[in-house]
Motif scaffolding. Structure first.
Motif, PDB file in Angstrom:
ATOM      1  N   TYR A 191       0.841  -1.195   0.000  1.00 45.75           N
ATOM      2  CA  TYR A 191       0.000   0.000   0.000  1.00 45.75           C
ATOM      3  C   TYR A 191       0.877   1.247   0.000  1.00 45.75           C
ATOM      4  CZ  TYR A 191      -3.475  -3.449   1.374  1.00 45.75           C
ATOM      5  OH  TYR A 191      -4.288  -4.547   1.411  1.00 45.75           O
ATOM      6  N   MET A 192       0.768   2.051  -1.055  1.00 44.93           N
ATOM      7  CA  MET A 192       1.495   3.317  -1.098  1.00 44.93           C
ATOM      8  C   MET A 192       0.710   4.365  -0.317  1.00 44.93           C
ATOM      9  SD  MET A 192       2.547   3.333  -5.122  1.00 44.93           S
ATOM     10  CE  MET A 192       3.133   5.041  -5.138  1.00 44.93           C
ATOM     11  N   LEU A 193       1.448   5.242   0.373  1.00 38.18           N
ATOM     12  CA  LEU A 193       0.812   6.348   1.104  1.00 38.18           C
ATOM     13  C   LEU A 193       1.168   7.696   0.482  1.00 38.18           C
ATOM     14  CD1 LEU A 193       1.473   5.100   4.727  1.00 38.18           C
ATOM     15  CD2 LEU A 193      -0.707   5.102   3.525  1.00 38.18           C
ATOM     16  N   GLY A 194       2.327   7.755  -0.139  1.00 35.41           N
ATOM     17  CA  GLY A 194       2.767   8.992  -0.785  1.00 35.41           C
ATOM     18  C   GLY A 194       3.480   8.615  -2.074  1.00 35.41           C
ATOM     19  N   SER A 195       4.511   9.377  -2.426  1.00 33.66           N
ATOM     20  CA  SER A 195       5.299   9.176  -3.659  1.00 33.66           C
ATOM     21  C   SER A 195       4.385   8.973  -4.871  1.00 33.66           C
ATOM     22  CB  SER A 195       6.326   8.056  -3.523  1.00 33.66           C
ATOM     23  OG  SER A 195       5.756   6.818  -3.186  1.00 33.66           O
ATOM     24  N   PRO A 252       3.498   2.565   8.144  1.00 35.28           N
ATOM     25  CA  PRO A 252       4.253   2.325   6.907  1.00 35.28           C
ATOM     26  C   PRO A 252       5.278   1.205   7.077  1.00 35.28           C
ATOM     27  CG  PRO A 252       4.127   4.675   7.375  1.00 35.28           C
ATOM     28  CD  PRO A 252       3.498   3.985   8.533  1.00 35.28           C
TER      29      PRO A 252
END
Lengths: 161, 191
Positions: B42-46, B173
């Motif tokens: 799961y990406m949170l940013g970038s 994260p």
């Protein structure tokens, strides 16, 4: 054995995936990368994509390394902060050290702030020395691995090997 | 079709060993709510790096890798299409949920309303690329995409509205990354 002593020193210590954007200060290193098996080297189109691909390789269980010109650190900043630093992903990085007073003007503004930029985000760094490939490879992998973050070796003119 | 329906459609079609990289924002949150699995990252940013993270995985793993992307996300990191199209990893499967807008940030319009993303993917060198509008019009689109030679690209048109947005993912994260990496074990390729 490749044409690059630095590449060999890193590969011997387990680096299995390299992504980067070339810099003339890293010409020998990139010449070695071009000889690697196809899945071991990603010639990225921009530095942020390179470090993101390195995150994927680390998640996939392979030790990555990113290589780039210091101007590329600007492109990387969002990925390094919201991916590597936030998720605590190890990432050894070779970054050219451009921007000295006698260098071209396009390298100076970011180049002369490279160390301050890395310090601001608490990214450990050191400068490459002539003949230091083995010890520097050891430091890069040990530091990024134990601190679970990016670590940068700054490669100045004449330090490509 | 809503985002939730599209994500449920895709996740239900995957094999247990498939690896998924879910785009930051509403897509990752919805993927977690629909079917959390240790092999989803799961990406949170970038933002903009869905394809690049998935490419690093595809080059170092033998399993099929699914990049669960959004249109605004893909547009931000458009160079990722050139990377995938140029490297041509056969185990790379790119799915773009296209609502023509930046839904996570308030529904501002995105240029995907003007730019044909599947045509760009095909021109960049993907082995298979097309667009579909959901299971009512084309019930086998996801199946065809997953059976196609990789790298394969499917844009799925979805509604911009999100009546029941998914909550934030209750994992740190660090937990997200370590759980994913542990589930995979050491990589075999890239050496």
């Amino acid at each position: 054995m490749s044409v690059s002593r630095r590449l060999d020193a890193l590969r011997r210590r387990g680096v299995g995936f390299i992504a980067g954007v070339p810099c003339s200060y890293l010409k020998t290193f990139f010449a070695g990368c071009l000889e690697l098996p196809p899945n071991a080297f990603l010639p990225a189109v921009r530095e942020d994509h390179a470090v993101a691909a390195c995150a994927g390789a680390w998640l996939g269980g392979v030790q990555p390394l990113a290589a780039m010109q210091n101007s590329g650190l600007g492109y990387c900043l969002e990925v390094l902060t919201s991916l590597h630093l936030m998720y605590r992903l190890p990432l050894p990085m070779l970054v050219s050290d451009r921007g000295a007073a006698e260098d071209f003007e396009e390298h100076r503004i970011l180049g002369q702030r490279t160390r301050a930029l890395l310090d601001l985000f608490q990214v450990p760094w050191r400068e490459a020395v002539v003949g230091g490939e083995e010890e520097e490879a050891e430091w890069l992998l040990a530091t990024s691995g134990s601190r679970e973050c990016p670590a940068v070796l700054l490669v100045g003119p004449g330090r490509d090997s | 079709m809503t985002r939730a329906e599209a994500i449920a459609w895709v996740l239900a079609s995957l094999a247990e060993e498939d690896l998924v990289v879910a785009a930051d924002g509403a897509i990752a949150r919805e993927a977690y709510r629909a079917a959390d699995r240790p092999r989803t990252f799961y990406m949170l940013g970038s933002m903009g790096q869905v394809a690049s993270i998935a490419l690093g995985l595809a080059m170092t793993r033998g399993e099929r890798v699914v990049a669960l992307d959004g249109d605004g996300n893909l547009l931000m990191g458009f160079g990722g299409l050139a990377l995938v199209g140029g490297v041509k990893p056969p185990n790379f499967y790119h799915l773009v949920l296209d609502n023509g807008s930046y839904a996570t940030t308030g529904g501002q319009p995105a240029l995907s309303q003007q730019v044909d993303l599947a045509a760009v993917a095909a021109a960049a060198g993907y082995a298979w690329a097309r667009r579909c509008h959901g299971p009512k019009e084309d019930s086998s689109a996801v199946e065809q995409w997953l059976a196609a030679p990789g790298p394969a690209f499917l844009a799925v048109g979805i509604a911009p509205e999100d009546p029941h947005p998914a909550p934030r993912i209750p994992l740190t994260p660090e937990e997200m990354a370590r759980r994913f990496r542990r589930a995979l074990g050491p990589g075999e390729r890239g050496q």
